[in-house]
Design an enzyme around this catalytic site. Structure first.
Site, mmCIF file in Angstrom:
data_model
loop_
_atom_site.group_PDB
_atom_site.id
_atom_site.type_symbol
_atom_site.label_atom_id
_atom_site.label_comp_id
_atom_site.label_asym_id
_atom_site.label_seq_id
_atom_site.Cartn_x
_atom_site.Cartn_y
_atom_site.Cartn_z
ATOM 1 N N LYS A 190 41.285 114.717 17.770
ATOM 2 C CA LYS A 190 40.824 114.726 16.387
ATOM 3 C C LYS A 190 39.455 115.427 16.247
ATOM 4 O O LYS A 190 38.832 115.802 17.242
ATOM 5 C CB LYS A 190 40.765 113.290 15.852
ATOM 6 C CG LYS A 190 42.145 112.609 15.791
ATOM 7 C CD LYS A 190 43.167 113.386 14.986
ATOM 8 C CE LYS A 190 44.283 112.532 14.405
ATOM 9 N NZ LYS A 190 45.366 112.199 15.356
HETATM 10 C C1 LIG Z 1 46.234 110.787 14.815
HETATM 11 C C2 LIG Z 1 46.791 110.235 13.579
HETATM 12 C C3 LIG Z 1 46.960 108.855 13.381
HETATM 13 C C4 LIG Z 1 46.805 107.830 14.447
HETATM 14 O O1 LIG Z 1 45.720 107.913 15.224
HETATM 15 P P1 LIG Z 1 45.700 107.397 16.752
HETATM 16 O O2 LIG Z 1 44.226 107.251 16.963
HETATM 17 O O3 LIG Z 1 46.283 108.493 17.595
HETATM 18 O O4 LIG Z 1 46.422 106.119 16.841
HETATM 19 C C5 LIG Z 1 47.392 108.423 12.149
HETATM 20 N N1 LIG Z 1 47.688 109.279 11.161
HETATM 21 C C6 LIG Z 1 47.568 110.611 11.324
HETATM 22 C C7 LIG Z 1 47.881 111.505 10.190
HETATM 23 C C8 LIG Z 1 47.142 111.135 12.539
HETATM 24 O O5 LIG Z 1 47.068 112.450 12.696
#
Ligand SMILES: *Cc1c(COP(=O)(O)O)cnc(C)c1O
Length: 397
Positions: free
Chosen positions: A186
Protein backbone atom coordinates in the site's frame (compact mmCIF):
# COMPACT_ATOMS: atom_id res chain seq x y z
CA UNK A 1 1.52 2.88 -4.62
CA UNK A 2 4.23 0.98 -2.73
CA UNK A 3 5.73 2.93 0.15
CA UNK A 4 8.11 0.01 0.68
CA UNK A 5 10.21 1.49 -2.11
CA UNK A 6 11.15 4.27 0.30
CA UNK A 7 11.97 2.00 3.29
CA UNK A 8 15.12 3.25 5.00
CA UNK A 9 16.81 4.83 8.00
CA UNK A 10 13.66 6.47 9.42
CA UNK A 11 11.84 3.15 9.72
CA UNK A 12 14.93 1.40 11.09
CA UNK A 13 15.33 4.04 13.79
CA UNK A 14 11.73 3.66 14.95
CA UNK A 15 11.95 -0.16 14.91
CA UNK A 16 15.21 -0.05 16.85
CA UNK A 17 13.53 1.97 19.61
CA UNK A 18 11.23 -1.01 20.07
CA UNK A 19 13.94 -3.65 19.73
CA UNK A 20 16.07 -1.83 22.31
CA UNK A 21 13.35 -2.08 24.94
CA UNK A 22 11.97 -5.42 23.76
CA UNK A 23 8.41 -4.26 24.45
CA UNK A 24 6.56 -5.27 21.30
CA UNK A 25 3.04 -4.99 22.68
CA UNK A 26 1.12 -1.74 22.46
CA UNK A 27 -0.50 -1.98 25.92
CA UNK A 28 1.05 -2.16 29.36
CA UNK A 29 4.64 -2.71 30.51
CA UNK A 30 4.82 1.03 31.23
CA UNK A 31 8.06 0.98 33.19
CA UNK A 32 10.00 -1.17 30.74
CA UNK A 33 9.20 0.73 27.54
CA UNK A 34 11.24 3.85 28.25
CA UNK A 35 8.52 6.13 26.97
CA UNK A 36 8.07 4.41 23.60
CA UNK A 37 4.42 4.05 22.63
CA UNK A 38 4.67 3.55 18.87
CA UNK A 39 1.04 2.55 18.21
CA UNK A 40 -0.32 5.45 20.27
CA UNK A 41 2.11 7.83 18.59
CA UNK A 42 1.11 6.63 15.13
CA UNK A 43 -2.60 7.00 15.96
CA UNK A 44 -2.04 10.59 17.03
CA UNK A 45 0.06 11.28 13.93
CA UNK A 46 -2.72 9.84 11.73
CA UNK A 47 -5.40 12.03 13.31
CA UNK A 48 -3.21 15.09 12.72
CA UNK A 49 -2.08 14.21 9.20
CA UNK A 50 -5.54 13.33 7.91
CA UNK A 51 -7.51 15.75 10.07
CA UNK A 52 -9.81 13.24 11.71
CA UNK A 53 -10.75 13.07 15.38
CA UNK A 54 -10.02 9.40 16.09
CA UNK A 55 -7.83 6.62 14.72
CA UNK A 56 -7.67 3.00 15.90
CA UNK A 57 -4.79 0.95 14.52
CA UNK A 58 -5.45 -2.70 13.70
CA UNK A 59 -3.49 -5.73 12.53
CA UNK A 60 -4.61 -5.27 8.90
CA UNK A 61 -6.90 -3.33 6.59
CA UNK A 62 -9.25 -6.31 6.68
CA UNK A 63 -9.51 -6.23 10.47
CA UNK A 64 -9.99 -2.46 10.26
CA UNK A 65 -13.04 -3.16 8.07
CA UNK A 66 -14.24 -5.85 10.50
CA UNK A 67 -13.83 -3.35 13.34
CA UNK A 68 -15.89 -0.84 11.36
CA UNK A 69 -18.68 -3.40 10.89
CA UNK A 70 -18.73 -4.14 14.61
CA UNK A 71 -18.67 -0.59 15.96
CA UNK A 72 -21.15 0.64 13.37
CA UNK A 73 -23.50 -2.15 14.40
CA UNK A 74 -23.58 -4.11 11.15
CA UNK A 75 -24.39 -7.78 11.67
CA UNK A 76 -26.65 -10.73 10.96
CA UNK A 77 -29.05 -10.03 8.11
CA UNK A 78 -27.98 -6.44 7.45
CA UNK A 79 -27.24 -5.57 3.84
CA UNK A 80 -24.08 -3.69 2.91
CA UNK A 81 -23.83 -2.21 -0.57
CA UNK A 82 -20.37 -2.61 -2.11
CA UNK A 83 -18.82 -2.42 -5.59
CA UNK A 84 -18.09 -5.25 -8.06
CA UNK A 85 -14.52 -3.97 -8.38
CA UNK A 86 -12.50 -4.01 -5.15
CA UNK A 87 -10.28 -6.41 -3.22
CA UNK A 88 -11.88 -9.52 -1.66
CA UNK A 89 -11.28 -8.06 1.83
CA UNK A 90 -14.30 -5.77 1.34
CA UNK A 91 -16.77 -8.65 1.28
CA UNK A 92 -14.73 -10.78 3.69
CA UNK A 93 -15.41 -8.22 6.42
CA UNK A 94 -19.13 -8.11 5.59
CA UNK A 95 -19.44 -11.90 5.54
CA UNK A 96 -17.44 -12.22 8.77
CA UNK A 97 -19.98 -9.92 10.41
CA UNK A 98 -22.78 -12.23 9.27
CA UNK A 99 -24.10 -9.43 7.05
CA UNK A 100 -24.98 -9.65 3.36
CA UNK A 101 -22.73 -8.14 0.69
CA UNK A 102 -24.94 -6.54 -1.99
CA UNK A 103 -22.81 -6.18 -5.09
CA UNK A 104 -23.46 -3.11 -7.20
CA UNK A 105 -22.13 -1.84 -10.54
CA UNK A 106 -19.23 0.56 -10.85
CA UNK A 107 -19.11 3.38 -13.40
CA UNK A 108 -16.23 5.11 -15.18
CA UNK A 109 -14.90 6.37 -11.84
CA UNK A 110 -14.08 2.64 -11.27
CA UNK A 111 -16.02 3.09 -8.02
CA UNK A 112 -19.67 2.67 -7.01
CA UNK A 113 -22.24 4.04 -9.47
CA UNK A 114 -24.58 6.17 -7.30
CA UNK A 115 -27.58 5.33 -9.50
CA UNK A 116 -26.93 1.62 -9.05
CA UNK A 117 -26.54 2.16 -5.31
CA UNK A 118 -29.90 3.84 -5.00
CA UNK A 119 -31.56 1.07 -7.04
CA UNK A 120 -30.10 -1.58 -4.70
CA UNK A 121 -31.48 -0.15 -1.46
CA UNK A 122 -33.96 -2.35 0.43
CA UNK A 123 -35.45 -2.10 3.93
CA UNK A 124 -32.50 -4.24 5.13
CA UNK A 125 -29.79 -1.97 3.77
CA UNK A 126 -27.70 -0.60 6.63
CA UNK A 127 -24.47 0.61 5.07
CA UNK A 128 -22.97 1.80 1.81
CA UNK A 129 -19.30 0.96 1.40
CA UNK A 130 -17.58 2.77 -1.46
CA UNK A 131 -14.06 1.56 -2.21
CA UNK A 132 -11.68 4.24 -3.45
CA UNK A 133 -9.86 1.96 -5.86
CA UNK A 134 -6.39 2.51 -7.24
CA UNK A 135 -5.84 5.82 -5.45
CA UNK A 136 -8.88 7.74 -6.64
CA UNK A 137 -12.29 8.43 -5.19
CA UNK A 138 -15.93 7.46 -5.50
CA UNK A 139 -18.56 10.15 -6.06
CA UNK A 140 -18.83 11.02 -2.40
CA UNK A 141 -21.25 13.95 -2.75
CA UNK A 142 -23.86 11.76 -4.42
CA UNK A 143 -23.23 8.81 -2.08
CA UNK A 144 -23.48 11.02 1.01
CA UNK A 145 -26.77 12.45 -0.25
CA UNK A 146 -28.13 8.94 -0.80
CA UNK A 147 -27.04 7.82 2.67
CA UNK A 148 -28.61 10.87 4.24
CA UNK A 149 -31.86 10.46 2.34
CA UNK A 150 -32.21 6.77 3.26
CA UNK A 151 -30.60 6.99 6.70
CA UNK A 152 -27.70 4.68 5.86
CA UNK A 153 -24.16 4.50 7.22
CA UNK A 154 -21.28 5.45 4.93
CA UNK A 155 -18.04 3.49 5.35
CA UNK A 156 -15.15 4.42 3.06
CA UNK A 157 -12.76 1.62 2.21
CA UNK A 158 -9.81 3.92 1.50
CA UNK A 159 -7.26 1.09 1.86
CA UNK A 160 -5.82 1.91 -1.58
CA UNK A 161 -6.20 5.68 -1.38
CA UNK A 162 -4.01 6.87 1.50
CA UNK A 163 -3.28 10.56 1.01
CA UNK A 164 -6.08 11.03 -1.53
CA UNK A 165 -8.70 13.68 -0.86
CA UNK A 166 -12.10 14.93 -1.99
CA UNK A 167 -12.85 18.66 -1.87
CA UNK A 168 -9.88 19.07 0.45
CA UNK A 169 -10.90 16.38 2.95
CA UNK A 170 -8.83 13.20 3.28
CA UNK A 171 -10.39 10.06 1.82
CA UNK A 172 -11.31 7.74 4.68
CA UNK A 173 -12.37 10.64 6.94
CA UNK A 174 -15.49 11.82 5.10
CA UNK A 175 -17.96 9.03 5.83
CA UNK A 176 -19.19 7.84 9.25
CA UNK A 177 -16.09 5.67 9.25
CA UNK A 178 -13.13 4.91 7.00
CA UNK A 179 -10.20 2.53 6.74
CA UNK A 180 -6.64 2.42 5.43
CA UNK A 181 -4.53 -0.68 4.90
CA UNK A 182 -0.83 -0.60 5.69
CA UNK A 183 -0.07 -3.98 4.13
CA UNK A 184 3.18 -4.35 2.23
CA UNK A 185 2.02 -3.01 -1.14
CA UNK A 186 0.00 0.00 0.00
CA UNK A 187 0.90 3.71 -0.28
CA UNK A 188 2.50 3.56 3.14
CA UNK A 189 3.17 0.27 4.89
CA UNK A 190 3.64 -1.12 8.40
CA UNK A 191 4.60 -4.51 6.93
CA UNK A 192 1.08 -5.48 7.99
CA UNK A 193 -1.46 -3.17 9.58
CA UNK A 194 -4.51 -1.01 9.14
CA UNK A 195 -6.48 1.76 10.73
CA UNK A 196 -10.12 2.58 11.39
CA UNK A 197 -10.82 6.33 11.42
CA UNK A 198 -13.90 8.21 12.56
CA UNK A 199 -15.13 11.50 13.99
CA UNK A 200 -17.67 9.60 16.11
CA UNK A 201 -16.44 9.26 19.70
CA UNK A 202 -18.58 6.24 20.53
CA UNK A 203 -17.40 4.33 17.44
CA UNK A 204 -13.83 5.10 18.46
CA UNK A 205 -14.19 4.01 22.08
CA UNK A 206 -15.86 0.83 20.95
CA UNK A 207 -13.08 0.25 18.38
CA UNK A 208 -10.47 0.72 21.10
CA UNK A 209 -12.15 -2.01 23.18
CA UNK A 210 -13.25 -4.30 20.33
CA UNK A 211 -9.77 -4.68 18.81
CA UNK A 212 -8.41 -5.82 22.19
CA UNK A 213 -10.83 -8.59 23.29
CA UNK A 214 -13.23 -6.00 24.71
CA UNK A 215 -10.73 -4.62 27.25
CA UNK A 216 -12.08 -1.32 28.55
CA UNK A 217 -8.55 0.04 29.11
CA UNK A 218 -9.50 1.61 32.42
CA UNK A 219 -6.89 1.49 35.17
CA UNK A 220 -3.39 0.07 35.05
CA UNK A 221 -4.00 -3.65 35.63
CA UNK A 222 -4.97 -5.47 32.42
CA UNK A 223 -6.18 -8.46 34.38
CA UNK A 224 -8.63 -6.30 36.30
CA UNK A 225 -10.07 -4.48 33.30
CA UNK A 226 -13.69 -5.26 32.55
CA UNK A 227 -15.16 -6.42 29.23
CA UNK A 228 -18.31 -4.49 28.40
CA UNK A 229 -18.89 -6.52 25.21
CA UNK A 230 -17.37 -9.29 23.07
CA UNK A 231 -14.26 -8.45 21.11
CA UNK A 232 -11.35 -9.93 19.20
CA UNK A 233 -7.60 -9.53 19.00
CA UNK A 234 -7.06 -7.19 16.05
CA UNK A 235 -4.10 -5.43 17.70
CA UNK A 236 -1.14 -4.04 15.80
CA UNK A 237 2.29 -4.73 17.31
CA UNK A 238 4.71 -1.99 18.34
CA UNK A 239 7.17 -3.21 15.68
CA UNK A 240 4.65 -2.73 12.89
CA UNK A 241 3.48 0.62 14.25
CA UNK A 242 7.12 1.74 14.38
CA UNK A 243 7.54 1.04 10.66
CA UNK A 244 4.38 3.06 10.00
CA UNK A 245 5.75 6.05 11.93
CA UNK A 246 8.79 6.12 9.67
CA UNK A 247 6.63 5.74 6.56
CA UNK A 248 4.14 8.45 7.49
CA UNK A 249 6.90 11.07 7.53
CA UNK A 250 7.47 10.18 3.86
CA UNK A 251 3.87 10.36 2.69
CA UNK A 252 4.15 13.84 1.16
CA UNK A 253 7.22 12.81 -0.77
CA UNK A 254 5.52 9.58 -1.88
CA UNK A 255 2.50 11.52 -3.13
CA UNK A 256 4.47 14.19 -4.97
CA UNK A 257 6.63 11.51 -6.60
CA UNK A 258 3.56 9.54 -7.66
CA UNK A 259 1.98 12.66 -9.12
CA UNK A 260 5.11 13.54 -11.06
CA UNK A 261 5.57 10.03 -12.51
CA UNK A 262 1.86 9.61 -13.19
CA UNK A 263 1.86 12.86 -15.20
CA UNK A 264 4.82 11.67 -17.28
CA UNK A 265 3.02 8.44 -18.23
CA UNK A 266 -0.21 10.31 -18.93
CA UNK A 267 1.46 12.92 -21.14
CA UNK A 268 2.84 10.14 -23.38
CA UNK A 269 -0.43 8.18 -23.50
CA UNK A 270 -2.41 11.28 -24.39
CA UNK A 271 -0.69 11.24 -27.76
CA UNK A 272 -2.29 7.85 -28.48
CA UNK A 273 -5.62 8.20 -30.30
CA UNK A 274 -8.44 6.11 -28.95
CA UNK A 275 -7.55 6.04 -25.25
CA UNK A 276 -9.84 7.56 -22.64
CA UNK A 277 -9.28 7.92 -18.92
CA UNK A 278 -10.88 6.97 -15.67
CA UNK A 279 -13.22 9.72 -14.39
CA UNK A 280 -11.88 11.35 -11.25
CA UNK A 281 -14.51 13.32 -9.30
CA UNK A 282 -11.85 15.61 -7.79
CA UNK A 283 -8.66 15.36 -9.90
CA UNK A 284 -6.62 17.32 -7.33
CA UNK A 285 -7.39 14.58 -4.78
CA UNK A 286 -6.10 11.64 -6.82
CA UNK A 287 -3.27 9.98 -4.88
CA UNK A 288 -1.88 9.06 -8.32
CA UNK A 289 -0.71 5.56 -7.34
CA UNK A 290 -2.10 4.25 -10.65
CA UNK A 291 -3.00 5.66 -14.03
CA UNK A 292 -6.15 3.89 -15.22
CA UNK A 293 -7.32 4.15 -18.82
CA UNK A 294 -9.82 2.62 -21.23
CA UNK A 295 -9.33 1.14 -24.68
CA UNK A 296 -12.22 1.04 -27.16
CA UNK A 297 -13.01 -2.71 -26.88
CA UNK A 298 -12.36 -5.70 -24.63
CA UNK A 299 -10.45 -7.51 -27.41
CA UNK A 300 -8.12 -4.57 -28.00
CA UNK A 301 -7.56 -4.21 -24.26
CA UNK A 302 -6.58 -7.86 -23.86
CA UNK A 303 -4.21 -7.60 -26.82
CA UNK A 304 -2.70 -4.35 -25.56
CA UNK A 305 -2.22 -5.83 -22.08
CA UNK A 306 -0.51 -8.93 -23.51
CA UNK A 307 1.77 -6.76 -25.63
CA UNK A 308 2.66 -4.52 -22.68
CA UNK A 309 3.75 -7.54 -20.64
CA UNK A 310 5.55 -9.07 -23.62
CA UNK A 311 7.50 -5.83 -24.00
CA UNK A 312 8.70 -6.00 -20.40
CA UNK A 313 6.18 -3.43 -19.16
CA UNK A 314 5.05 -5.20 -15.97
CA UNK A 315 2.97 -3.28 -13.47
CA UNK A 316 0.15 -2.91 -15.98
CA UNK A 317 -2.93 -4.61 -14.56
CA UNK A 318 -5.94 -6.05 -16.38
CA UNK A 319 -8.25 -6.41 -13.38
CA UNK A 320 -11.07 -7.96 -15.43
CA UNK A 321 -9.25 -11.33 -15.40
CA UNK A 322 -7.71 -10.95 -11.93
CA UNK A 323 -8.81 -13.53 -9.36
CA UNK A 324 -8.82 -11.11 -6.43
CA UNK A 325 -10.20 -7.81 -7.62
CA UNK A 326 -13.24 -8.39 -9.79
CA UNK A 327 -16.52 -10.20 -9.23
CA UNK A 328 -16.11 -12.38 -12.35
CA UNK A 329 -13.64 -14.67 -10.52
CA UNK A 330 -15.12 -14.60 -7.02
CA UNK A 331 -16.53 -18.14 -7.23
CA UNK A 332 -15.98 -18.77 -3.51
CA UNK A 333 -18.32 -15.87 -2.73
CA UNK A 334 -20.87 -16.74 -5.42
CA UNK A 335 -21.03 -20.35 -4.18
CA UNK A 336 -20.80 -19.37 -0.49
CA UNK A 337 -17.95 -21.86 -0.17
CA UNK A 338 -17.01 -21.79 3.50
CA UNK A 339 -15.02 -24.05 5.81
CA UNK A 340 -17.78 -23.72 8.40
CA UNK A 341 -21.57 -23.32 8.23
CA UNK A 342 -22.59 -19.74 7.40
CA UNK A 343 -25.80 -18.24 8.72
CA UNK A 344 -28.74 -19.25 6.50
CA UNK A 345 -29.86 -15.65 5.92
CA UNK A 346 -26.53 -14.95 4.25
CA UNK A 347 -26.48 -18.22 2.30
CA UNK A 348 -30.02 -17.64 1.00
CA UNK A 349 -29.22 -14.06 0.02
CA UNK A 350 -26.14 -15.15 -1.91
CA UNK A 351 -28.13 -17.94 -3.54
CA UNK A 352 -30.77 -15.43 -4.67
CA UNK A 353 -28.23 -13.03 -6.20
CA UNK A 354 -27.86 -12.90 -9.98
CA UNK A 355 -24.09 -12.56 -10.32
CA UNK A 356 -24.40 -12.20 -14.09
CA UNK A 357 -26.30 -8.94 -13.84
CA UNK A 358 -23.28 -6.67 -14.00
CA UNK A 359 -23.06 -5.86 -17.71
CA UNK A 360 -22.18 -2.23 -16.96
CA UNK A 361 -19.21 -3.26 -14.78
CA UNK A 362 -18.10 -5.88 -17.34
CA UNK A 363 -18.29 -3.33 -20.12
CA UNK A 364 -16.00 -0.95 -18.19
CA UNK A 365 -13.59 -3.40 -16.53
CA UNK A 366 -13.18 -5.33 -19.79
CA UNK A 367 -11.64 -2.18 -21.28
CA UNK A 368 -9.58 -0.99 -18.29
CA UNK A 369 -5.84 -1.15 -17.80
CA UNK A 370 -4.34 0.27 -14.60
CA UNK A 371 -0.70 1.19 -14.70
CA UNK A 372 1.14 1.11 -11.39
CA UNK A 373 3.27 4.17 -10.66
CA UNK A 374 6.61 3.37 -9.04
CA UNK A 375 8.48 5.73 -6.73
CA UNK A 376 12.06 4.77 -7.48
CA UNK A 377 11.98 5.50 -11.20
CA UNK A 378 14.36 8.21 -12.33
CA UNK A 379 12.85 10.90 -14.55
CA UNK A 380 14.59 9.20 -17.47
CA UNK A 381 13.19 5.76 -16.61
CA UNK A 382 9.68 7.16 -16.27
CA UNK A 383 9.94 8.90 -19.64
CA UNK A 384 11.37 5.82 -21.32
CA UNK A 385 8.60 3.65 -19.88
CA UNK A 386 5.96 6.18 -20.91
CA UNK A 387 7.26 6.25 -24.46
CA UNK A 388 7.41 2.45 -24.68
CA UNK A 389 3.88 2.12 -23.29
CA UNK A 390 2.51 4.64 -25.77
CA UNK A 391 4.21 2.92 -28.74
CA UNK A 392 3.03 -0.52 -27.62
CA UNK A 393 -0.58 0.55 -27.22
CA UNK A 394 -0.51 2.56 -30.47
CA UNK A 395 0.69 -0.55 -32.32
CA UNK A 396 -2.37 -2.46 -31.15
CA UNK A 397 -4.86 0.25 -31.99
C1 LIG B 1 -5.52 -4.04 0.70
C2 LIG B 1 -6.96 -3.82 0.74
C3 LIG B 1 -7.75 -4.20 1.84
C4 LIG B 1 -7.27 -5.05 2.97
O1 LIG B 1 -6.09 -4.72 3.51
P1 LIG B 1 -5.12 -5.81 4.20
O2 LIG B 1 -4.27 -4.91 5.04
O3 LIG B 1 -4.34 -6.46 3.10
O4 LIG B 1 -5.93 -6.75 5.00
C5 LIG B 1 -9.08 -3.86 1.83
N1 LIG B 1 -9.65 -3.22 0.80
C6 LIG B 1 -8.93 -2.87 -0.28
C7 LIG B 1 -9.60 -2.13 -1.38
C8 LIG B 1 -7.58 -3.17 -0.36
O5 LIG B 1 -6.89 -2.85 -1.45
Amino acid sequence: MPGFEFFGEEERKEVNDVLNTGIMMRYGFDGMRHGHWKAKELETAITEKFNVKYAQLTSSGTTALSTAMAVMGVGHGDEVIMPTFTFVASFEAIVAAGAIPVLVDIDETLCLDPKAVEAAITPRTKMVMPVHMCGSMAQLDELQAICKKHNLLLLEDACQAIGGSFNGQSLGTIGDGGTFSFDFVKTITCGEGGVFMTNNEEYYIHADHYTDHGHDHIGSDRGAETHPFLGYNFRISELHAAVGLGQLTKLDKILSTQKKHNAIIKAALEKVDGLTYRKIPDPAGDNASFLSFFLPTEDLTRTAHKELLANGLGGNFYWFDNNWHYIKKWDHLKNATSLFPLNPTLVNAIGATDFNAFAQSDQIMGRTISSLINLNWTQEQAEERADKMAKTIQSVL
